[in-house]
Motif scaffolding. Sequence first.
Motif, PDB file in Angstrom:
ATOM      1  N   THR A 274       0.821  -1.221   0.000  1.00 41.72           N
ATOM      2  CA  THR A 274       0.000   0.000   0.000  1.00 41.72           C
ATOM      3  C   THR A 274       0.848   1.261   0.000  1.00 41.72           C
ATOM      4  O   THR A 274       0.394   2.318  -0.440  1.00 41.72           O
ATOM      5  N   VAL A 275       2.098   1.177   0.485  1.00 42.52           N
ATOM      6  CA  VAL A 275       3.000   2.329   0.448  1.00 42.52           C
ATOM      7  C   VAL A 275       3.656   2.444  -0.921  1.00 42.52           C
ATOM      8  O   VAL A 275       3.750   3.529  -1.495  1.00 42.52           O
ATOM      9  N   LEU A 276       4.089   1.312  -1.452  1.00 43.54           N
ATOM     10  CA  LEU A 276       4.918   1.305  -2.667  1.00 43.54           C
ATOM     11  C   LEU A 276       4.116   1.058  -3.942  1.00 43.54           C
ATOM     12  O   LEU A 276       4.623   1.261  -5.041  1.00 43.54           O
ATOM     13  N   GLY A 277       2.877   0.608  -3.799  1.00 38.41           N
ATOM     14  CA  GLY A 277       2.124   0.153  -4.966  1.00 38.41           C
ATOM     15  C   GLY A 277       1.280   1.223  -5.620  1.00 38.41           C
ATOM     16  O   GLY A 277       1.053   2.304  -5.078  1.00 38.41           O
ATOM     17  N   LYS A 278       0.805   0.875  -6.807  1.00 42.97           N
ATOM     18  CA  LYS A 278      -0.142   1.711  -7.544  1.00 42.97           C
ATOM     19  C   LYS A 278      -1.260   0.803  -8.045  1.00 42.97           C
ATOM     20  O   LYS A 278      -1.110  -0.421  -8.080  1.00 42.97           O
ATOM     21  N   GLU A 279      -2.360   1.401  -8.455  1.00 37.92           N
ATOM     22  CA  GLU A 279      -3.473   0.606  -8.965  1.00 37.92           C
ATOM     23  C   GLU A 279      -3.099  -0.046 -10.288  1.00 37.92           C
ATOM     24  O   GLU A 279      -2.422   0.557 -11.119  1.00 37.92           O
ATOM     25  N   GLY A 280      -3.519  -1.285 -10.444  1.00 35.61           N
ATOM     26  CA  GLY A 280      -3.225  -2.015 -11.672  1.00 35.61           C
ATOM     27  C   GLY A 280      -3.852  -3.399 -11.590  1.00 35.61           C
ATOM     28  O   GLY A 280      -4.633  -3.686 -10.687  1.00 35.61           O
ATOM     29  N   VAL A 281      -3.488  -4.259 -12.528  1.00 37.07           N
ATOM     30  CA  VAL A 281      -4.071  -5.595 -12.590  1.00 37.07           C
ATOM     31  C   VAL A 281      -2.991  -6.635 -12.310  1.00 37.07           C
ATOM     32  O   VAL A 281      -1.914  -6.603 -12.904  1.00 37.07           O
ATOM     33  N   LEU A 282      -3.288  -7.544 -11.385  1.00 32.73           N
ATOM     34  CA  LEU A 282      -2.368  -8.637 -11.064  1.00 32.73           C
ATOM     35  C   LEU A 282      -3.185  -9.897 -10.816  1.00 32.73           C
ATOM     36  O   LEU A 282      -4.169  -9.871 -10.081  1.00 32.73           O
ATOM     37  N   HIS A 283      -2.771 -10.988 -11.444  1.00 30.47           N
ATOM     38  CA  HIS A 283      -3.402 -12.295 -11.251  1.00 30.47           C
ATOM     39  C   HIS A 283      -4.924 -12.235 -11.339  1.00 30.47           C
ATOM     40  O   HIS A 283      -5.642 -12.805 -10.517  1.00 30.47           O
TER      41      HIS A 283
END
Length: 393
Positions: A274-283
């Motif tokens: 949640t600190v390092l991530g951005k919205e996107g698609v995974l699995h």
Amino acid sequence: MSYHVNEKGYYGDFGGAYIPEMLYPNVEELRRNYLQIINDESFKKEFELLLKDYVGRPSPLYHARRLSERYGATIYLKREDLNHTGAHKINNAIGQIMVAERLGKKRIIAETGAGQHGVATATVCALRGLECVVYMGEIDIKRQAPNVARMKMMGATVVPATSGSKTLKDATNEAMRDWINNPVDTHYIIGSAVGPHPYPDMVARFQSIISEETRWQLKEKTGKETADYVLACVGGGSNAIGMFYHFLDDEDVKLIAVEAAGLGVDSGESAATTVLGKEGVLHGSRSILMQTPDGQVVEPYSISAGLDYPGIGPQHAHLFKSKRASYVSATDDEAMQAGLLLTRLEGIIPAIESSHALAHLEKMSFKGGETVVVCLSGRGDKDLDTYIRYFGL
């Protein structure tokens, strides 16, 4: 605001089913049938009986007195570590395998990181006489050798994932490839609250037994069904969503999810999504994940094999974005010290995953009188080598 899935498979901005065309029939078959199956009275009866007589539920809600004295609050541990197979993963494995049987599937595949989901899946397949194939990263196979041995004893085939970081993400990729190639007779059990709809909802429902029990256990012990704080570690997020599920609509209950900061959030060796991530698609679902500016998945790191996943489940992403739950992190060092502290104060060796949740207690300040529930998602047997090496025992 609703914190649950809508009819299109979304939690706010997150969820859905972003899948290749070849997987569509498998996922659609599940989506069309899962609610009808799990709400059937005979299913519910059999599921509850297995949880009681095979898993050993309800798991105790234990008042950790010495830990409570240290932090100045009333701290309860939800003892998922006492379940058969040593973690919360068995709750979901039983539920999904029962769904698979009712869909006529004879072969079960799974991915696993720390090995607990693989062990749970292999265990239930042995119980039901089903073929079991577990995909596991080559690195995780080395660091979780006792769990690999357990799976093999149960008759499962353990297939190493040798691409990428050779951990959970890569095991998931391999399992999905298998499912594409074997769509008719095979059910893919996802062990965490991730993947295309309906998986996050299905996993959450099977794991919600954790918070369902906690409510009546709190009532027995405190006269009140709710706590001031509920804590759980989160990788993909199955134990956390199970621990939070029946408290989501109680806005006065503060929900805290603890991610793995690894060597430090900004160290480049972390899994603090949640600190390092951005919205996107995974699995297969839209969520929050660690990725490069051009959208390539960043390799996560944690000393804990069950938390080094580069994303979080879509329901968690929604709880984070809506601020219903707080998402914080604990480093390897903080988690290891918290694990040792619980062992020395209460005589309970926690899984390193669970130790991340315990570590956050150090950063909280209590007035006194608050009630805190921490999900002890698994036991530390599988992590003894890591503890021994870390502390030089």
